[in-house]
Design a protein around this motif. Structure first.
Motif, PDB file in Angstrom:
ATOM      1  N   LEU A  92       0.810  -1.218   0.000  1.00  0.00           N
ATOM      2  CA  LEU A  92       0.000   0.000   0.000  1.00  0.00           C
ATOM      3  C   LEU A  92       0.843   1.266   0.000  1.00  0.00           C
ATOM      4  N   GLU A 103      -2.651   4.817   2.823  1.00  0.00           N
ATOM      5  CA  GLU A 103      -3.472   3.618   3.028  1.00  0.00           C
ATOM      6  C   GLU A 103      -2.838   2.702   4.068  1.00  0.00           C
ATOM      7  N   LYS A 112      -4.050   3.161   7.550  1.00  0.00           N
ATOM      8  CA  LYS A 112      -5.327   2.532   7.938  1.00  0.00           C
ATOM      9  C   LYS A 112      -5.088   1.154   8.548  1.00  0.00           C
ATOM     10  N   LEU A 113      -4.196   0.404   7.922  1.00  0.00           N
ATOM     11  CA  LEU A 113      -3.956  -0.940   8.447  1.00  0.00           C
ATOM     12  C   LEU A 113      -3.055  -0.901   9.680  1.00  0.00           C
TER      13      LEU A 113
END
Lengths: 456, 1025
Positions: free
Chosen positions: A224, A228, A231-232
């Motif tokens: 990613l 992004e 987010k994880l």
């Protein structure tokens, strides 16, 4: 900053109790053996529309540095003023936009870049470029901060971002006391409705479960982009936090327990004392050392913002009185709880009262703050500190703040910079000091430019 | 001027119309005061001073504007009172001549004012008045078309001599000044600007009935070219720049050759300061630093240097500065010290430091402004030991600014100079230094611990003009009055804005700037406007729908996770960047998952059968089957192996299944939709599974079913036909209606009716809230199922009512079942008049004019409002106003909206909210408030796109809103934002294409999805490095 050593030690207190017969010799010996260091607890409180002191308020603090009184509306604080330091007032954001929307993210971070008026979260709200104090405390202690919102929202946004991690990620708040109780307290040993998992197979399941869900996520992260990835990373961080929480068995280690269990349907106003009780019990049992409480305007008054907050009307002051009463009661209760080191819990706590604006109006260049508690003996309380004000025209270069690129920009963008007067110290200064009192080792906090000197 | 403020300005004008019956245009600051012809540059090598033409947005023809009495750009010279002549007298008979001319003047002045702020400074002079609209900020008239129009319509009276002269007796006119020397009617009038000429033609020429608007502008553009030709007979006429390339129209009054065109990318400009590196010099040497840490406000060669360093004398040469290594001995730099702040020390120094080495170890020469000590030079070998004053300080105050210091290397000698308030100091030999320079520093040293701030300008005699990249050059000849040159796109790289310079020999004749405008056919990929790939967390409802679709509706109510997502009123709540798994949400998912899996183990037939089956591979089968459904793709062998590796730790198959299903549900692969795709070198192509997920979540708001999963398994990419067929299959299912309804609910924020606080008097209990929401849902569902136009979903007068909510509709009912009732459309009209909507958008006990107004503008009409001003306190209610006898509308105006800092926005917010005043805080219809104060729900809302909405009551307002193109466009934008899970600017490529698709397909609500699947973003993403 001055360290105050005028308290009884726990040992002195226990000996005195034994001497007076309150404790038996055996009890005394046992308790003396348990005497240990106690952490400094920090509660950060943000009140919508502020507490009314400083700036454009129509009621002011009176008296001198050591002999002072709170104005009508904040009068409940007079009962605990020996535990208070009133700071009047601190420069926070500066003047360059809508102070409400701009300041949410800055209240506990001092990290909103100059001129940043929007974000991916909201077109009218910036986010902080640096973490909030509670996050740093949480990282240091390894104990999750309790973040509670008693209706701290406005009609356009259901949740105002107050706390941030190091990636500008918004840290969540419990928005219902019922949910907070069930999440944090309901499953603890000795709680009223303990349903904590305790069997071995459940423990195995939790362990295996969390191990498994990390693996594909970590693989996924590598594919990613930076935004992004965050987010994880947040997902993984949350998983760790929940895993710790769900592992059997974590329980109360102290005497205080939740008395009033919140209900699902109760109002945000009713949530407020529940939250304070949860914070008290959390502090007393060392479940956490930090908490954040957002308090909205909860009294169900029509056109509160338009008619009352900005007008500093009696109705507005009456709501402040109600909130002040809650906080005062909370502080008084802390003062009755003996901490691990023999001091009272209030002695070992720092409560910082602030808001997104200072005076009900829009003042954020000399915003009033109230600090309650002894900070582990490191705060000389019972003082009313009038901060030096700097005149915009002659000190405009010292009223600078980093923009998103790190370039310093003038903080006084509105009004007449020749007449504007801003606090010579900032919320960054105060929060940095509070952080250090609580054991952090901060040379600076928030935006570097906002570190100007000592406050307390 | 931002689009919003332009709208404000136009809106203010329109409001004034409504109030006074006549437009008052802003003062005309641009109107010339004399009757002389406009001054033109005598040097055609320098672009003439700008008489910039109107921007597209403000170039509407005067025929659309009411007349005005403001001053004119046509300057009237006293004329005779001769009678009007024949046909042109007829043409002007409908309007007085004077008003026509006044009209022309006022319109052009407004246009010019707008254009001055929007047009590029590099636009060609008045020549650009004939530029086509594709050129940035130009008058919208096509000279080529105008020439044809003129030949067809005008040539009979005004014979075109093809030279700028138009001769035919009294109809002759002079393009040099645009006067009618021989026609008494128009004697003494001149057009100063092309817009005026267009208006003049529009209003006064006999062909006005058939030649207005574009026709008049085109002819004006054609005629205007001749006017410029007097000073500039060869010029750029129009530029058209799109994905095909650049089309340049040349205007040549006389045949010309030896022309050349230079196409320049100005975005790649470099300035003198670009060659310097920011450095800090301290006791440990010279180190490179961040530019923005010491230099700010860089504008070309002007910048602000923050200087520090507590010493600068002898070998303690401490400063902040900029360093440049000289590639040769060409050195002639001048530094102007414009302003100094925070000077704390008499010997602080700001200047140019030259070194014979690349650092400070060589011979040095510092020529500088010195605090209170004038201009001076210091020099020495690796230290500054020699001192010589160049210019004394005239008083004992700070050395004057502006001051300029200069250093040069000429004829093998170092020269220095300095002067106050000048630009080019005279050079003289340096007092003690003379060496070959290798590096030069622009320095500022505070000579003190505190910083000084210096505003500086650097000038390099050898290279002081910005250098731009020339993309291509071509020669041209111009043998006819118009000549076209085409530049192929391949030579123009990916530049979106370029400058064209026209030369004859070395002489610059004209220049203009063009912005690339893509045609509708151009793909978003080739416009570099594809969406970035994102992780999209499933929404609360998508989690519920997915699990119910995968396992069946076997779960108890109340088990679903309630996420803390911070719902917002404006925009859609499915934005990918706002939905996160933080600790609270994870915990709620965890708790929900444990409960849901518990239910599965107890109730799901396949799982139960597996638990009871002995010696079977059913666990693996179940994980394969449901793993694929939960993760919307098959699990990889590695993932399966990792999952299965823990099975041995459990004592029973039930425990294994409990572990496995919790693991699958709590995995980020279930909670997030990914867009990993694969690169084809140009874009990121989403894979089949990612495409079916987007399809399924768009149409069903749920996970793909097995048919889609099976289809995605094919090794080849899904075809358009396959996707279209699947879309139709999904649309032909009730889940599609429910999903559409959810989007409307989110758009209107209807769900908030469940939690919005209301005064106790309303008895707005939970049953009422839930029933109102259900009533609204049924109304929306009916309209959607009727395959209505997507805007008609907001319309209708069939409301569902039962006994619990009858009073909120002002009707009686004893029926507990929600039944459809027909309402008077003059009272309630559509979902915007539903109590559920009105209760959400109101305050505790009042209608909330401002709340409703802001929501209407920002959410329903997609208009961005600026933040409220910094400090606004309500005005006290005047003593002669009794709040109990005054409408809330009037009180709002009296105490708030009329304040100067508020009126700018509230003139729009308030009328956007007045239109709901027929409904109280819980949506009950009313004609009075406060017992006897009449309700006024009428209003005029300007600036709704190009429209002004005028309404008499709330029902009418809602109808007007729903019928407005602005709301139609906004609704489609919000839908696309929902589908793509991100906010999209109105000018984004995908949105423009989405709108085009809807126009092609028609407006039935289901076409909002059909249009989606035709977009590039349905299968492609930007390829990020």
């Amino acid at each position: 900053m001055k360290s105050i050593d005028n308290k009884f030690s726990r040992r002195d207190l226990l000996k005195a109790l034994a001497y007076t017969g309150v404790l038996s010799a055996l009890q005394t010996e046992t308790l003396l053996a348990q005497t240990t260091a106690a952490p400094v607890r920090v509660l950060l409180v943000a009140l919508q529309h502020g507490w009314g002191i400083s700036g454009g308020s129509n009621r002011f603090m009176t008296g001198t540095e050591v002999d002072f009184s709170f104005p009508d509306g904040l009068d409940p604080f007079n009962a605990i003023k020996q535990h208070c330091v009133v700071i009047d007032g601190l420069l926070t954001l500066g003047l360059w936009g809508n102070n409400h929307d701009l300041s949410y993210a800055d209240i506990f971070t001092a990290g909103v870049p100059q001129g940043q008026e929007s974000s991916s979260f909201d077109g009218h709200m910036p986010l902080s470029s640096s973490p909030s104090l509670d996050y740093l405390l949480q990282q240091q202690s390894g104990l999750a901060t309790l973040r509670f919102s008693a209706g701290y929202r406005s009609w356009g946004v259901q949740h105002h971002p107050l706390c941030f991690d190091h990636n500008s990620g918004i840290l969540p708040f419990y928005t219902k006391a019922y949910d907070a109780y069930n999440s944090v307290f309901a499953n603890l040993d000795n709680s009223a409705t303990n349903t904590a998992p305790s069997n071995q197979s459940d423990s195995e399941l939790i362990s295996r479960l969390f191990n498994f869900i990390r693996s594909p996520t970590q693989t996924h992260i590598t594919q990613l982009t930076a935004t992004e990835k965050a987010k994880l990373e947040r997902y993984l961080s949350a998983a760790t936090e929940v895993e710790i929480k769900k592992r059997p068995i974590q329980g109360y280690s102290g005497m205080e327990q939740i008395g009033q269990i919140p209900t699902r349907q109760q109002s945000s106003l009713e949530d407020l004392p529940n939250y304070l009780e949860m914070i008290k019990v959390g502090f007393a049992n060392n479940l956490t050392t930090s908490a954040v409480l957002g308090i909205g305007d909860l009294h169900g008054i029509d056109k509160f913002h338009e008619d009352h907050a900005h007008g500093n009307t009696d109705i507005w002051w009456n709501t402040r009185r109600d909130f002040a009463q809650h906080i005062t009661q909370f502080a008084q209760e802390l003062s009755t709880i003996m901490d691990y080191d023999g001091n009272t819990l209030l002695d070992n706590t720092v409560i910082v009262l602030t808001g997104e604006v200072g005076d009900g109006g829009h003042n954020i260049i000399n915003k009033g703050h109230i600090v309650i508690g002894g900070g582990g003996g490191k705060i000389q309380s019972g003082r009313y500190l009038k901060q030096n004000l700097v005149q915009g025209a002659t000190n405009i270069q010292s009223l600078m703040r980093e923009d998103i690129n790190g370039t310093l920009q003038k903080q006084i963008g509105f009004g007449n910079q020749h007449t504007q007067q801003a606090g010579s110290r900032t919320n960054a200064d105060l929060l940095r000091e509070i952080g250090n009192i609580a054991g952090l080792n901060l040379s600076q906090f928030g935006l570097p430019s906002q570190n100007k000197g000592g406050v307390l | 001027m931002s689009a919003f403020y332009q709208t404000l300005l136009i809106g203010m004008m329109l409001l004034t119309v409504s109030a006074c019956g006549k437009v008052k245009l802003p003062p005309d600051d641009e109107a010339p005061a004399s009757s002389t012809a406009p001054t033109q540059s005598s040097d055609s090598s320098i672009p003439p001073s700008n008489v910039i033409s109107a921007s597209t947005s403000s170039s509407s023809p005067s025929s659309s504007r009411p007349p005005t009495n403001s001053s004119s750009d046509f300057t009237q010279i006293p004329s005779s009172t001769s009678s009007l002549n024949s046909s042109e007298a007829v043409a002007s008979s409908n309007a007085s001549f004077s008003s026509s001319l006044a009209d022309i003047g006022s319109t052009s002045s407004t246009n010019t004012s707008a254009a001055m702020s929007s047009a590029s400074s590099t636009s060609p002079s008045s020549r650009s008045s004939a530029m086509q609209s594709s050129s940035t900020g130009t008058f919208n008239g096509d000279a080529t078309a105008g020439k044809q129009e003129f030949a067809a319509r005008c040539n009979f009276c005004h014979v075109d001599q093809m030279s700028g002269e138009f001769k035919a007796g009294v109809f002759a006119f002079n393009t040099a000044e645009f006067t009618y020397p021989s026609m008494s009617k128009y004697q003494g009038y001149q057009a100063e600007k092309v817009e005026q000429l267009a208006d003049f033609i529009d209003h006064n020429m006999p062909s006005a009935s058939s030649c207005n608007d574009a026709c008049a502008r085109d002819i004006a553009a054609y005629l205007w070219r001749y006017r410029d030709a007097a000073s500039n007979p060869i010029a750029l006429d129009s530029l058209s720049f799109n994905e095909q390339g650049l089309n340049i129209e040349l205007f040549c009054l006389d045949p010309s050759d030896n022309l050349s065109l230079r196409i320049i990318d100005r975005s790649t400009s470099s300035t003198v300061i670009d060659d310097f590196t920011p450095v800090i010099s301290r006791s440990n040497g010279v180190s490179v630093t961040q530019m923005n840490s010491i230099v700010t406000d860089i504008q070309n060669n002007h910048f602000t240097l923050s200087g520090s360093g507590d010493d600068i004398w002898l070998d303690q040469i401490f400063f902040n500065g900029l360093r440049k290594t000289l590639s040769n001995t060409q050195l002639d730099l001048s530094l102007t010290i414009n302003h100094v702040e925070n000077n704390q020390h008499d010997f602080s120094k700001i200047g140019l430091l030259v070194s014979s080495s690349n650092d400070l170890s060589g011979e040095l020469l510092l020529i500088h402004w010195a605090g209170k000590n004038g201009l001076a030079e210091d020099s020495g070998l690796a230290e500054l030991i020699e001192y010589s004053q160049l210019l004394g300080n005239p008083d004992d105050q700070l050395t004057p600014v502006p001051a300029t210091v200069r250093v040069a290397y000429r004829d093998n000698h170092l020269l220095v100079g300095g002067c106050y308030d000048c630009t080019t100091p005279t050079l003289q030999p340096a007092a003690f230094a003379d060496f070959v320079p290798q590096s030069v520093f622009i320095i500022a040293s505070a000579h003190h611990t505190q910083d000084i701030i210096a505003a500086l300008t650097i000038t390099d005699a050898f290279s002081n003009t910005p250098q731009y990249q020339v993309l291509t050059e071509t020669t041209a000849s111009c043998n006819a009055i118009s000549h076209t040159v085409n530049i192929d796109a391949t030579t123009l790289a990916n530049v979106d804005q370029l400058t064209v310079e026209l030369y004859q020999g070395n002489r610059l004749l004209d220049q203009a700037t063009a912005q690339r405008e893509y045609s509708g056919d151009k793909s978003c990929a080739s416009q570099n406007d594809l969406l970035a790939p994102k992780l999209r967390r499933l929404s609360e409802l998508q989690i519920k729908n997915s699990l119910q679709d995968i396992f069946g509706n076997i779960f108890d109510d109340g088990v679903w996770p309630k996420m803390e997502d911070g719902a917002k009123l404006i925009g859609m709540n499915t934005q990918a960047d706002k939905l996160n798994i933080n600790s609270l949400n994870f915990e709620r998912m965890y708790d929900a998952s444990r409960s849901l899996v518990g239910t599965l183990l107890d109730r799901h037939q396949e799982l139960q059968a597996c638990i009871e089956m002995a010696g079977s591979s059913c666990v693996n089968d179940l994980i394969n089957t449901y793993g694929e459904r939960l993760w919307r793709r098959p699990l990889s062998a590695l993932e399966l192996a990792e999952l299965e590796s823990s099975f041995a730790s459990f004592n029973s198959r039930r425990e294994i299944l409990e572990y496995a299903f919790n693991a699958l549900i709590l995995s980020s692969n279930f909670l997030f939709r990914s867009e990993l795709g694969s690169s084809n070198g140009v874009v990121l192509q989403l894979n089949n599974y990612e495409i079916i997920s987007l399809l399924s979540f768009s149409i069903w708001n749920s996970t793909p079913d097995q048919i889609l999963l099976d289809l995605a398994a094919q090794p080849s990419p899904l075809t358009t036909a396959q996707i279209t067929a699947q879309a139709e299959r999904l649309l032909d299912n009730n889940k599609a209606t429910a999903a559409l309804m959810e989007i409307y609910k989110d758009f209107l924020k209807l769900e908030l009716v469940l939690t919005r606080e209301k005064a106790a008097d309303y008895q707005f209990n939970q049953n009422v809230r839930e029933t109102l929401l259900m009533s609204a849902e049924k109304m929306l569902a009916d309209n959607i199922q009727a395959q209505a136009n997507y805007m008609d979903v907001f319309a209708g007068n069939q409301y569902y009512v039962n006994d619990a909510i009858a009073s909120f509709f002002n009707v009686n009912s004893s029926d507990s079942i929600l039944r459809s009732n027909t309402f008077d459309t003059s009272q309630r009209n559509g979902i915007l008049n539903h109590p559920a909507f009105l209760s959400v958008h109101s305050t505790l006990s009042q209608s909330g004019i401002v709340k409703r107004g802001v929501f209407t503008l920002e959410q329903l009409l997609c208009q961005d409002l600026p933040d409220p001003p910094g400090d606004v306190m309500p005005l006290p209610t005047p003593e002669n106003i009794d709040p109990d006898q005054t409408s809330e509308r009037d009180l709002l105006q009296i105490t708030h909206s009329t304040q100067p800092s508020c009126v700018g926005c509230h003139q729009f917010i308030d009328p956007a909210g007045f239109g709901f005043e027929n409904f109280d805080a819980v949506g009950r219809y009313r004609t009075i408030e406060k017992n006897n104060v009449p309700i006024d729900a009428s209003g005029i809302l300007a600036g709704v796109g190009s429209q002004t909405l005028s309404y008499q009551n709330s029902a009418e307002y809602s109808r007007e809103l729903v019928n407005s193109p602005q709301m139609q466009q906004c609704v489609s934008r919000r839908f696309l934002e929902h589908y793509l899970s991100q906010e999209l600017p109105a000018d984004s490529c995908e949105f423009k294409k989405y709108q085009a698709q809807i126009q092609t397909l028609g407006q039935p609500v289901q076409n909002l999805v059909r249009a989606l699947i035709k977009l590039e973003s349905f299968s492609q993403r930007q390829l990020l490095q």
